[in-house]
Design a protein around this motif. Structure first.
Motif, mmCIF file in Angstrom:
data_model
loop_
_atom_site.group_PDB
_atom_site.id
_atom_site.type_symbol
_atom_site.label_atom_id
_atom_site.label_comp_id
_atom_site.label_asym_id
_atom_site.label_seq_id
_atom_site.Cartn_x
_atom_site.Cartn_y
_atom_site.Cartn_z
ATOM 1 N N ALA A 3 0.825 -1.209 0.000
ATOM 2 C CA ALA A 3 0.000 0.000 0.000
ATOM 3 C C ALA A 3 0.855 1.252 0.000
ATOM 4 N N LEU A 4 2.130 1.109 0.331
ATOM 5 C CA LEU A 4 3.033 2.258 0.354
ATOM 6 C C LEU A 4 3.601 2.500 -1.040
ATOM 7 N N GLN A 5 3.445 3.712 -1.548
ATOM 8 C CA GLN A 5 3.971 4.095 -2.848
ATOM 9 C C GLN A 5 4.934 5.265 -2.688
ATOM 10 N N ALA A 6 5.955 5.266 -3.508
ATOM 11 C CA ALA A 6 6.939 6.346 -3.437
ATOM 12 C C ALA A 6 6.301 7.671 -3.840
ATOM 13 N N ASP A 7 6.534 8.705 -3.041
ATOM 14 C CA ASP A 7 6.092 10.054 -3.375
ATOM 15 C C ASP A 7 7.224 10.720 -4.140
ATOM 16 N N THR A 8 7.162 10.645 -5.469
ATOM 17 C CA THR A 8 8.273 11.113 -6.296
ATOM 18 C C THR A 8 8.480 12.619 -6.211
ATOM 19 N N SER A 9 7.453 13.352 -5.741
ATOM 20 C CA SER A 9 7.609 14.801 -5.611
ATOM 21 C C SER A 9 8.567 15.163 -4.483
ATOM 22 N N LYS A 10 8.874 14.182 -3.611
ATOM 23 C CA LYS A 10 9.775 14.432 -2.492
ATOM 24 C C LYS A 10 11.069 13.616 -2.589
ATOM 25 N N ALA A 50 15.228 3.692 -11.336
ATOM 26 C CA ALA A 50 16.413 3.167 -10.653
ATOM 27 C C ALA A 50 16.012 2.365 -9.427
ATOM 28 N N GLY A 51 14.980 2.843 -8.703
ATOM 29 C CA GLY A 51 14.535 2.154 -7.502
ATOM 30 C C GLY A 51 13.868 0.828 -7.788
ATOM 31 N N GLU A 52 13.109 0.775 -8.867
ATOM 32 C CA GLU A 52 12.356 -0.455 -9.182
ATOM 33 C C GLU A 52 13.187 -1.460 -9.971
ATOM 34 N N GLN A 53 14.117 -0.952 -10.802
ATOM 35 C CA GLN A 53 14.874 -1.838 -11.683
ATOM 36 C C GLN A 53 16.320 -2.024 -11.247
ATOM 37 N N ASP A 54 16.742 -1.282 -10.214
ATOM 38 C CA ASP A 54 18.132 -1.347 -9.753
ATOM 39 C C ASP A 54 19.087 -1.075 -10.912
ATOM 40 N N ASP A 55 18.774 -0.007 -11.659
ATOM 41 C CA ASP A 55 19.530 0.332 -12.862
ATOM 42 C C ASP A 55 20.280 1.642 -12.637
#
Length: 274
Positions: A3-10, A50-55
């Motif tokens: 249920a936790l999603q990254a807040d990309t604005s921060k 980068a966070g999801e794909q470790d790229d």
């Protein structure tokens, strides 16, 4: 699925306390010579991929960022004689961040500290700037200077022993200046002169004396923080903080000239510049 999603604005990428020596900024003695400088950079950037794909190719290289800053510092002081003002160095970083380095398009904060920049100031002098994209142009929306941990002896307090002997107070100053015309060394010297000659019972009165005395300087605002480090054995420091504003400048100036004093009026995430 979480249920936790990254807040990309921060989401932020930062470098904290990159240390080197350079001809950037005035020395405490006003001489043209190399001195230590500490720079920190913080920028807002979406790094979901980068966070999801470790790229590593989907984010910025911290090592490259350091090299870019150091190379720019060397380029700005290549003649080895002339001091490069901190403001000029900051402007160059904000410019290169978009045009050459690809750091954008989010807000960028830069903070430089000169640890030896002010006599008696153990924390040195600091310049902090921040920029945002305005269409295709990056504009500086915050300029703030600080003098940290200025140690000055004075008569302060109500107790009998405090009236007989000077004790050290720690003073921190944060301010926005009018048109870049207030030198940090001159401001520090003014505060030292005022405090050393003072004799108050309360820190509150001392803070007001500082504000009322230097209100003739071209400042948009000034925040004064004063601590008595030896007042209470069980407390590391007890003190007061007060902010003074120059209403005459505020009322008679255009919005563009007041950007340095109006950080809270912008839609930059609160806490981004802390």
């Amino acid at each position: 699925m979480s249920a936790l999603q990254a807040d990309t604005s921060k989401s932020q990428i930062y470098l904290r306390n990159l240390r080197f020596e350079s001809l950037i900024g005035d020395t405490a003695w006003g001489k043209s010579k190399h001195q230590p400088i500490v720079i920190s950079v913080r920028l807002q950037r979406n790094f979901d991929n980068a966070g999801e794909q470790d790229d590593v190719n989907q984010t910025l290289s911290y090592s490259t960022m350091c090299k870019q800053i150091l190379e720019l510092a060397r380029a700005k002081t290549a003649n080895g004689v002339t001091i490069c003002p901190e403001e000029t160095f900051h402007e160059a970083i904000h410019y290169h961040a978009d045009v050459r380095w690809g750091w954008g398009p989010g807000p960028i904060e830069i903070q430089t500290t000169l640890p030896k920049g002010i006599l008696r100031a153990e924390g040195g002098s600091t310049l902090r700037t921040a920029s945002e994209m305005d269409g295709k142009t990056r504009s500086v929306v915050l300029t703030e200077k600080a003098i940290t941990n200025l140690k000055i002896p004075c008569i302060i307090g109500v107790n009998t022993h405090e009236r007989k002997k000077k004790q050290m107070v720690d003073i921190n100053l944060k301010y926005g200046e009018w048109n870049g015309t207030c030198a940090q060394v001159a401001l520090a010297d003014e505060v030292v002169e005022v405090v050393e000659a003072s004799s108050f019972e309360t820190l509150e009165a001392l803070a007001y004396r500082i504000g009322n005395t230097i209100d003739k300087l071209p400042l948009l605002y000034l925040t004064v923080s004063i601590e008595k480090p030896n007042a209470i054995d069980a407390v590391e420091g007890s003190g007061v903080e007060v902010t003074f504003k120059n209403d005459s400048i505020m009322q008679n100036s255009t919005k563009d000239m007041l950007l340095s004093a109006t950080k809270d009026h912008y839609d930059i995430p609160k806490g981004f510049f802390t």
